[in-house]
Design an enzyme around this catalytic site. Structure first.
Site, PDB file in Angstrom:
ATOM      1  N   ASN A 159       0.857  -1.183   0.000  1.00 38.03           N
ATOM      2  CA  ASN A 159       0.000   0.000   0.000  1.00 38.03           C
ATOM      3  C   ASN A 159       0.897   1.238   0.000  1.00 38.03           C
ATOM      4  O   ASN A 159       2.036   1.193   0.430  1.00 38.03           O
ATOM      5  CB  ASN A 159      -0.879   0.004   1.255  1.00 38.03           C
ATOM      6  CG  ASN A 159      -1.825   1.183   1.271  1.00 38.03           C
ATOM      7  OD1 ASN A 159      -2.422   1.535   0.246  1.00 38.03           O
ATOM      8  ND2 ASN A 159      -1.966   1.834   2.421  1.00 38.03           N
ATOM      9  N   HIS A 161       0.969   5.256   1.352  1.00 42.09           N
ATOM     10  CA  HIS A 161       0.305   6.185   2.277  1.00 42.09           C
ATOM     11  C   HIS A 161       1.019   7.541   2.192  1.00 42.09           C
ATOM     12  O   HIS A 161       2.251   7.591   2.235  1.00 42.09           O
ATOM     13  CB  HIS A 161       0.347   5.623   3.702  1.00 42.09           C
ATOM     14  CG  HIS A 161      -0.398   6.491   4.660  1.00 42.09           C
ATOM     15  ND1 HIS A 161      -1.776   6.512   4.710  1.00 42.09           N
ATOM     16  CD2 HIS A 161       0.027   7.399   5.562  1.00 42.09           C
ATOM     17  CE1 HIS A 161      -2.164   7.397   5.614  1.00 42.09           C
ATOM     18  NE2 HIS A 161      -1.087   7.946   6.146  1.00 42.09           N
ATOM     19  N   SER A 188       5.009   6.898   2.220  1.00 46.23           N
ATOM     20  CA  SER A 188       5.539   5.586   2.619  1.00 46.23           C
ATOM     21  C   SER A 188       4.880   4.481   1.803  1.00 46.23           C
ATOM     22  O   SER A 188       3.671   4.500   1.591  1.00 46.23           O
ATOM     23  CB  SER A 188       5.245   5.307   4.098  1.00 46.23           C
ATOM     24  OG  SER A 188       5.698   6.355   4.915  1.00 46.23           O
ATOM     25  N   ASP A 197      -2.337   0.876   7.897  1.00 43.85           N
ATOM     26  CA  ASP A 197      -1.122   1.674   7.658  1.00 43.85           C
ATOM     27  C   ASP A 197       0.039   1.291   8.586  1.00 43.85           C
ATOM     28  O   ASP A 197       0.815   2.152   9.007  1.00 43.85           O
ATOM     29  CB  ASP A 197      -1.424   3.183   7.805  1.00 43.85           C
ATOM     30  CG  ASP A 197      -2.471   3.653   6.813  1.00 43.85           C
ATOM     31  OD1 ASP A 197      -2.552   3.070   5.710  1.00 43.85           O
ATOM     32  OD2 ASP A 197      -3.210   4.601   7.140  1.00 43.85           O
TER      33      ASP A 197
END
Ligand code: GRF
Length: 243
Positions: A159, A161, A188, A197
């Site tokens: 992912n 972020h 990130s 996260d």
């Protein structure tokens, strides 16, 4: 030659989806051990950390020409070339603009609507689709869903972020980092885990704050950094995963 199969999950605009497809889809790469040159200030005015290999994009004919075993013997720092294939762009929203971007770039799309389904039922449907694709890695790019263990325990995913994790988790990362007293902001890329996260960080990028800059301008710089960092972090993770 190895083909790395990835799927990209998104919910809306899809600017990261587009950057990933343009940089990676049907492209050939060869990893080379890096002497930290990614840590130099980039032409975009940001700093990137966590990328330990650089990946040279090569033509298909050169990729086919590299003799893997021979190359390994000659230099332990050079591994085999590989191709990246974005096999699916999957949205949980029918009206996501990213669907248009993916179609325009020749990538297959699918919608699995999340509205009116339980989290578990939705995740199970997505997992079934992803498992049928035999992916090397799943990439979340603005996929606005809280994922259940049904997803996180079965699918290896990354992912992105828009903050320097572990700071400013959640949906307001850009605004919170913009209004914070910090002199730096950033982005990130991390593995997806059960906690939002919070998975292992692969790479981060940093921008300096500019005095009196508007939120819109700060946000635009954050997105430019995302578009530069995410494809590099995906290559880094694909290379790690195949070890
Ligand atoms: C990005 O800022 C990403 O960091 C966050 O969601 C946003 C998605 O933007 N997870 P886009 O759809 O890629 O334009």
């Amino acid at each position: 030659m190895d083909t790395k199969r990835i799927a990209i999950l998104f919910s809306g605009n899809g600017s990261n989806l587009e950057a990933l497809i343009k940089f990676l889809h049907q492209k050939y790469f060869i990893p080379r051990k890096n002497s930290n040159d990614q840590l130099q200030n980039d032409e975009g005015g940001f700093l990137i950390g966590g990328i330990s290999h650089s990946f040279e994009r090569i033509e298909e004919k050169s990729a086919r020409f590299v003799e893997p075993t021979h190359t390994h013997l000659q230099s332990p720092n050079i591994s085999e070339p590989f191709k990246v294939e974005v096999v699916l762009a999957l949205s949980n929203k029918r009206d996501a603009f990213g669907l248009t971007r993916a179609k325009n770039l020749g990538v297959a799309t699918k919608v699995i609507e999340s509205a009116s389904k339980s989290r578990e039922d939705f995740d199970a449907e997505v997992v079934a689709t992803l498992q049928s694709l035999q992916l090397d890695l799943c990439i979340l790019a603005g996929f606005m869903r809280i994922l259940t263990p049904i997803f996180t325990q079965k699918i290896r995913a990354l992912n992105i972020h828009p903050s320097l994790l572990p700071l400013f988790k959640g949906a307001h990362g850009i605004t919170e980092s913009y209004t914070s007293s910090m002199c730096l902001g950033g982005v990130s890329v991390h593995y997806v885990s059960e906690e939002l996260d919070s998975g292992e960080i692969i790479a981060q990028g940093v921008i300096p704050k500019i005095a009196n800059e508007s939120l819109e301008s700060y946000e635009a710089r954050i997105h430019r950094l995302e578009h530069r960092l995410y494809p590099l972090a995906v290559l880094e993770a694909l290379n790690k995963e195949s070890k």
